[in-house]
Motif scaffolding. Structure first.
Motif, PDB file in Angstrom:
ATOM      1  N   TRP A   1      92.385   9.839  -3.259  1.00  0.00           N
ATOM      2  CA  TRP A   1      93.569   9.764  -3.014  1.00  0.00           C
ATOM      3  C   TRP A   1      94.116   9.890  -1.522  1.00  0.00           C
ATOM      4  O   TRP A   1      94.941  10.107  -1.011  1.00  0.00           O
ATOM      5  CB  TRP A   1      94.829  10.603  -3.665  1.00  0.00           C
ATOM      6  CG  TRP A   1      94.802  10.148  -5.284  1.00  0.00           C
ATOM      7  CD1 TRP A   1      94.352  10.072  -6.288  1.00  0.00           C
ATOM      8  CD2 TRP A   1      95.776   8.894  -5.468  1.00  0.00           C
ATOM      9  NE1 TRP A   1      94.501   9.675  -7.458  1.00  0.00           N
ATOM     10  CE2 TRP A   1      95.459   8.628  -6.654  1.00  0.00           C
ATOM     11  CE3 TRP A   1      96.297   7.608  -4.766  1.00  0.00           C
ATOM     12  CZ2 TRP A   1      95.807   7.929  -7.583  1.00  0.00           C
ATOM     13  CZ3 TRP A   1      96.667   7.224  -5.577  1.00  0.00           C
ATOM     14  CH2 TRP A   1      97.103   7.130  -6.858  1.00  0.00           C
TER      15      TRP A   1
ATOM     16  N   SER B   1     107.537  12.534   5.382  1.00  0.00           N
ATOM     17  CA  SER B   1     105.621  12.602   4.561  1.00  0.00           C
ATOM     18  C   SER B   1     105.117  13.643   4.219  1.00  0.00           C
ATOM     19  O   SER B   1     104.830  13.804   2.976  1.00  0.00           O
ATOM     20  CB  SER B   1     104.897  11.403   5.849  1.00  0.00           C
ATOM     21  OG  SER B   1     104.293  12.854   6.964  1.00  0.00           O
TER      22      SER B   1
ATOM     23  N   CYS C   1     104.831  14.540  -0.113  1.00  0.00           N
ATOM     24  CA  CYS C   1     103.491  14.867  -0.118  1.00  0.00           C
ATOM     25  C   CYS C   1     103.948  16.086  -1.227  1.00  0.00           C
ATOM     26  O   CYS C   1     103.393  16.900  -2.639  1.00  0.00           O
ATOM     27  CB  CYS C   1     103.004  15.642   0.719  1.00  0.00           C
ATOM     28  SG  CYS C   1     101.682  14.165   1.471  1.00  0.00           S
TER      29      CYS C   1
ATOM     30  N   ILE D   1      95.897  17.289   2.010  1.00  0.00           N
ATOM     31  CA  ILE D   1      95.901  15.860   2.831  1.00  0.00           C
ATOM     32  C   ILE D   1      96.252  15.224   3.586  1.00  0.00           C
ATOM     33  O   ILE D   1      96.126  15.163   4.554  1.00  0.00           O
ATOM     34  CB  ILE D   1      96.187  14.504   1.102  1.00  0.00           C
ATOM     35  CG1 ILE D   1      94.617  14.605   0.802  1.00  0.00           C
ATOM     36  CG2 ILE D   1      95.395  13.443   2.037  1.00  0.00           C
ATOM     37  CD1 ILE D   1      95.201  14.135  -0.753  1.00  0.00           C
ATOM     38  N   TRP D   2      97.066  16.034   3.983  1.00  0.00           N
ATOM     39  CA  TRP D   2      98.182  15.948   4.456  1.00  0.00           C
ATOM     40  C   TRP D   2      98.161  16.942   6.070  1.00  0.00           C
ATOM     41  O   TRP D   2      97.583  16.531   7.534  1.00  0.00           O
ATOM     42  CB  TRP D   2     100.026  16.455   4.785  1.00  0.00           C
ATOM     43  CG  TRP D   2     101.208  15.420   5.508  1.00  0.00           C
ATOM     44  CD1 TRP D   2     101.141  14.490   5.573  1.00  0.00           C
ATOM     45  CD2 TRP D   2     101.284  16.795   6.781  1.00  0.00           C
ATOM     46  NE1 TRP D   2     102.641  14.612   6.782  1.00  0.00           N
ATOM     47  CE2 TRP D   2     102.062  15.317   7.229  1.00  0.00           C
ATOM     48  CE3 TRP D   2     101.395  17.702   7.930  1.00  0.00           C
ATOM     49  CZ2 TRP D   2     102.828  16.035   8.499  1.00  0.00           C
ATOM     50  CZ3 TRP D   2     101.767  17.871   8.568  1.00  0.00           C
ATOM     51  CH2 TRP D   2     102.261  17.247   9.135  1.00  0.00           C
TER      52      TRP D   2
ATOM     53  N   SER E   1      91.108  15.082  -4.212  1.00  0.00           N
ATOM     54  CA  SER E   1      92.368  14.659  -3.547  1.00  0.00           C
ATOM     55  C   SER E   1      91.730  13.486  -2.344  1.00  0.00           C
ATOM     56  O   SER E   1      91.919  13.041  -1.216  1.00  0.00           O
ATOM     57  CB  SER E   1      92.270  16.366  -2.769  1.00  0.00           C
ATOM     58  OG  SER E   1      92.773  16.832  -3.804  1.00  0.00           O
TER      59      SER E   1
ATOM     60  N   ILE F   1      96.825   8.973   2.027  1.00  0.00           N
ATOM     61  CA  ILE F   1      98.760   9.474   3.410  1.00  0.00           C
ATOM     62  C   ILE F   1      97.084   9.020   5.108  1.00  0.00           C
ATOM     63  O   ILE F   1      98.665   9.365   5.935  1.00  0.00           O
ATOM     64  CB  ILE F   1      98.599  11.027   2.782  1.00  0.00           C
ATOM     65  CG1 ILE F   1      99.293  11.307   1.460  1.00  0.00           C
ATOM     66  CG2 ILE F   1      98.369  11.785   3.506  1.00  0.00           C
ATOM     67  CD1 ILE F   1     100.159  10.534   0.714  1.00  0.00           C
TER      68      ILE F   1
ATOM     69  N   MET G   1     105.312  14.772  -4.463  1.00  0.00           N
ATOM     70  CA  MET G   1     104.128  14.101  -5.553  1.00  0.00           C
ATOM     71  C   MET G   1     103.424  15.873  -5.734  1.00  0.00           C
ATOM     72  O   MET G   1     102.256  15.669  -6.861  1.00  0.00           O
ATOM     73  CB  MET G   1     103.328  13.751  -4.365  1.00  0.00           C
ATOM     74  CG  MET G   1     103.749  12.456  -4.147  1.00  0.00           C
ATOM     75  SD  MET G   1     103.871  11.154  -5.465  1.00  0.00           S
ATOM     76  CE  MET G   1     102.633  10.807  -5.871  1.00  0.00           C
ATOM     77  N   LEU G   2     103.563  17.297  -5.937  1.00  0.00           N
ATOM     78  CA  LEU G   2     102.120  17.552  -6.126  1.00  0.00           C
ATOM     79  C   LEU G   2     103.136  18.354  -7.406  1.00  0.00           C
ATOM     80  O   LEU G   2     102.106  18.129  -7.931  1.00  0.00           O
ATOM     81  CB  LEU G   2     103.014  18.998  -5.194  1.00  0.00           C
ATOM     82  CG  LEU G   2     101.921  19.496  -3.571  1.00  0.00           C
ATOM     83  CD1 LEU G   2     103.167  20.724  -3.515  1.00  0.00           C
ATOM     84  CD2 LEU G   2     100.906  19.226  -4.231  1.00  0.00           C
TER      85      LEU G   2
ATOM     86  N   ASN H   1      95.279  17.766  -4.125  1.00  0.00           N
ATOM     87  CA  ASN H   1      96.687  18.619  -3.371  1.00  0.00           C
ATOM     88  C   ASN H   1      96.937  17.285  -2.189  1.00  0.00           C
ATOM     89  O   ASN H   1      96.566  17.799  -1.313  1.00  0.00           O
ATOM     90  CB  ASN H   1      95.784  19.667  -2.782  1.00  0.00           C
ATOM     91  CG  ASN H   1      96.222  20.380  -2.367  1.00  0.00           C
ATOM     92  OD1 ASN H   1      97.606  20.637  -1.868  1.00  0.00           O
ATOM     93  ND2 ASN H   1      95.524  21.886  -2.182  1.00  0.00           N
ATOM     94  N   TRP H   2      98.468  17.099  -2.156  1.00  0.00           N
ATOM     95  CA  TRP H   2      98.104  16.514  -1.593  1.00  0.00           C
ATOM     96  C   TRP H   2      99.517  16.797  -0.132  1.00  0.00           C
ATOM     97  O   TRP H   2      99.139  16.178   0.924  1.00  0.00           O
ATOM     98  CB  TRP H   2      99.610  15.802  -1.449  1.00  0.00           C
ATOM     99  CG  TRP H   2      99.782  15.210  -2.850  1.00  0.00           C
ATOM    100  CD1 TRP H   2      99.742  15.177  -4.453  1.00  0.00           C
ATOM    101  CD2 TRP H   2      99.646  13.201  -3.437  1.00  0.00           C
ATOM    102  NE1 TRP H   2      99.759  14.253  -5.213  1.00  0.00           N
ATOM    103  CE2 TRP H   2      99.240  12.789  -4.475  1.00  0.00           C
ATOM    104  CE3 TRP H   2      98.776  12.689  -1.694  1.00  0.00           C
ATOM    105  CZ2 TRP H   2      99.397  12.120  -4.990  1.00  0.00           C
ATOM    106  CZ3 TRP H   2      98.613  11.154  -2.663  1.00  0.00           C
ATOM    107  CH2 TRP H   2      98.260  10.956  -3.839  1.00  0.00           C
TER     108      TRP H   2
END
Length: 190
Positions: free
Chosen positions: A169, A25, A29, A52-53, A166, A173, A32-33, A48-49
């Motif tokens: 989305w 994961s 991410c 989020i993580w 963010s 995540i 995906m950035l 900002n993946w």
């Protein structure tokens, strides 16, 4: 059905599988950035993946686990972009603040509260990043590329766009990872 099949597996395999999902994961991410699909961009800025993580990870973890995850993911982002200024400070602060929120029991686990946390943390992260840029501009004598006025003019647009995207989305995540980590925790306890 999932629990019965997977519960019979060796604990070492379960731990390895859990780590594979977690690391996978993070890699997802990271990839995906730089990616911009239709509807994933606002004013040239994407979600900002990694933030989020870090929020997804830190919501149910200790403060130190949140900080550590934030710093590690920040260093990974620095490796993909530029280490000057560092993202490790911003994501480390996000991990810390999210963990503190969890400890204070201010949040519930639903779509709105997670989106709100991600929104606030994106603004915090962008503010810290803007402060780092401002300090660098002062250190370098305020070169024309990094004048403080330009930094904060961009910050206003960038922080809002990043926070909106963010937070929108975040469930993509958060919810699958949270569900996975909950099931793994139940398997470890049972």
């Amino acid at each position: 059905m999932f629990n019965h099949r997977v519960a019979s597996w060796h604990p070492g395999i379960l731990t390895l599988l859990n780590w594979a999902v977690t690391v996978g994961s993070v890699l997802f991410c990271l990839l995906m950035l730089p990616t911009r699909f239709l509807g994933m961009e606002l004013l040239g800025i994407g979600p900002n993946w990694l933030l989020i993580w870090v929020v997804a990870w830190s919501v149910k973890r200790s403060v130190w686990e949140g900080i550590f995850a934030g710093i590690v993911l920040g260093l990974l982002q620095d490796a993909m972009t530029s280490p000057d200024p560092t993202h490790a400070i911003t994501l480390g602060c996000v991990g810390f603040l999210t963990s503190v929120l969890k400890k204070q029991r201010f949040i519930q686990e639903d779509f709105i509260s997670i989106a709100l946390i991600v929104f606030v943390m994106a603004v915090v992260a962008e503010t810290i990043f803007g402060l780092q840029l401002s300090l660098m501009a002062n250190d370098y004598g305020g070169s024309s590329l990094r004048k403080v006025e330009y930094i904060w003019a961009y910050y206003q647009r960038g922080a809002l766009a990043s926070a909106i995207l963010s937070s929108l989305w975040a469930p993509v995540i958060y919810f699958p990872l949270n569900l996975w980590w909950q099931k793994m925790k139940l398997l470890e306890q049972g």
